[in-house]
Design a protein around this motif. Sequence first.
Motif, short mmCIF file in Angstrom:
data_model
loop_
_atom_site.label_atom_id
_atom_site.label_comp_id
_atom_site.label_asym_id
_atom_site.label_seq_id
_atom_site.Cartn_x
_atom_site.Cartn_y
_atom_site.Cartn_z
N THR A 38 -4.98 -48.47 40.58
CA THR A 38 -4.32 -49.72 39.72
C THR A 38 -3.12 -49.34 40.13
OG1 THR A 38 -4.17 -50.49 37.60
CG2 THR A 38 -4.14 -48.01 37.81
N ASP A 39 -2.28 -50.31 39.63
CA ASP A 39 -0.53 -50.50 39.76
C ASP A 39 -0.08 -50.45 38.25
OD1 ASP A 39 1.65 -50.43 41.02
OD2 ASP A 39 2.13 -52.78 40.62
N ALA A 40 -0.71 -49.12 37.43
CA ALA A 40 -0.26 -49.06 36.02
C ALA A 40 0.19 -47.69 36.04
CB ALA A 40 -1.39 -49.26 35.24
N LEU A 41 1.11 -47.61 35.10
CA LEU A 41 1.45 -46.20 34.68
C LEU A 41 0.89 -45.81 33.15
CD1 LEU A 41 5.25 -45.93 35.50
CD2 LEU A 41 3.61 -45.11 36.75
N ALA A 42 0.51 -44.67 33.09
CA ALA A 42 0.07 -44.22 31.77
C ALA A 42 0.70 -43.24 31.21
CB ALA A 42 -1.70 -43.76 31.97
N SER A 43 0.42 -42.98 29.88
CA SER A 43 0.96 -41.87 29.18
C SER A 43 -0.14 -41.41 27.80
CB SER A 43 2.41 -42.04 28.39
OG SER A 43 2.93 -40.82 27.84
N ALA A 44 0.00 -40.23 27.40
CA ALA A 44 -0.99 -39.96 26.30
C ALA A 44 -0.19 -38.96 25.39
CB ALA A 44 -2.06 -39.22 26.86
N THR A 45 -0.41 -38.90 24.27
CA THR A 45 0.15 -38.25 23.18
C THR A 45 -0.81 -37.75 22.14
OG1 THR A 45 2.20 -37.76 21.74
CG2 THR A 45 1.25 -39.95 21.72
N TYR A 46 -0.92 -36.45 21.48
CA TYR A 46 -1.61 -36.27 20.48
C TYR A 46 -0.96 -36.26 19.06
CZ TYR A 46 -3.86 -35.03 24.72
OH TYR A 46 -4.38 -34.64 25.96
N VAL A 47 -1.49 -36.94 18.17
CA VAL A 47 -0.92 -36.96 16.79
C VAL A 47 -1.14 -35.54 16.20
CG1 VAL A 47 -0.94 -38.28 14.60
CG2 VAL A 47 -1.17 -39.55 16.90
N ARG A 48 -0.29 -35.10 15.52
CA ARG A 48 -0.43 -33.79 14.55
C ARG A 48 -0.20 -34.29 13.07
NH1 ARG A 48 -1.18 -29.48 17.78
NH2 ARG A 48 -0.62 -29.97 19.97
N ASP A 49 -0.85 -33.52 12.51
CA ASP A 49 -0.72 -33.60 10.80
C ASP A 49 0.24 -32.77 10.46
OD1 ASP A 49 -1.81 -31.22 10.52
OD2 ASP A 49 -3.67 -32.01 9.50
N GLY A 50 0.62 -32.70 9.19
CA GLY A 50 1.65 -31.92 8.39
C GLY A 50 1.42 -30.15 8.78
N MET A 51 0.32 -29.99 8.96
CA MET A 51 -0.05 -28.44 9.40
C MET A 51 -0.17 -28.10 10.77
SD MET A 51 -1.20 -27.59 6.46
CE MET A 51 -1.92 -26.13 6.55
N ASN A 52 0.33 -29.11 11.46
CA ASN A 52 0.35 -29.16 13.12
C ASN A 52 -0.95 -28.90 13.81
OD1 ASN A 52 2.01 -29.19 15.38
ND2 ASN A 52 1.98 -26.94 15.45
N ARG A 53 -1.87 -29.82 13.19
CA ARG A 53 -3.38 -29.75 13.91
C ARG A 53 -3.41 -31.18 14.50
NH1 ARG A 53 -5.78 -28.49 8.12
NH2 ARG A 53 -4.91 -30.27 7.91
N VAL A 54 -3.96 -31.30 15.64
CA VAL A 54 -4.25 -32.33 16.29
C VAL A 54 -5.07 -33.20 15.60
CG1 VAL A 54 -5.16 -33.66 18.42
CG2 VAL A 54 -3.66 -31.61 18.59
N VAL A 55 -5.04 -34.39 14.98
CA VAL A 55 -5.77 -35.35 14.47
C VAL A 55 -6.17 -36.69 15.00
CG1 VAL A 55 -5.21 -34.31 12.12
CG2 VAL A 55 -4.16 -36.46 12.77
N GLY A 56 -5.54 -36.98 16.25
CA GLY A 56 -5.62 -38.13 16.85
C GLY A 56 -4.89 -38.17 18.29
N VAL A 57 -5.36 -39.25 18.95
CA VAL A 57 -5.11 -39.45 20.46
C VAL A 57 -4.62 -40.73 20.58
CG1 VAL A 57 -5.86 -39.48 22.81
CG2 VAL A 57 -6.58 -37.80 21.44
#
Length: 166
Positions: free
Chosen positions: A52-71
């Motif tokens: 494909t001719d696309a660029l991608a990025s991902a990040t992980y959402v952390r809560d106030g306790m620094n735990r990953v809760v979402g993507v």
Amino acid sequence: MTPIRVAWAAATGPRRREVADALLGDLVPTAEISRVCPRCGGDHGAPLLTGTDALASATYVRDGMNRVVGVVVAVMERRGLVGFGIDAQAGESADPSGVLGVGTLRDWVRIEAAAKAEGRGLRADLARVTPSENGWTAAWDGADIVRGRDLDGPTGVLLSAAWRSA
């Protein structure tokens, strides 16, 4: 302006990369997704799309306790771009302003997205972020300017995207 397509889902622990890849597969079904760390060559780091001719990025959402809760993932058509990055932080995440010398959590999200687009990560001095007519720009001493804008994301999450032209 080229549209940025965004997707997100709840995810925790080691499944977060699988969730990110599934979301990217939904956004760009023809793409093959891989990762190669620019520092060690391992199979982690920013998502790379082939077919494909696309660029991608991902990040992980952390809560106030620094735990990953979402993507959160995003894709943008390449169209002369050489870098693209996103960052997202839950509104209740620790405010880095006192620790890292940035003004607000929103500033931090912009800087991290810009650092990903620049390809330098956070191993360099922090960028200067300046509002512009259609979003914001970020620059490091001696580096190209990265453009960005804030995006709508999950409720309670600050989300920004940044891109760099050739």
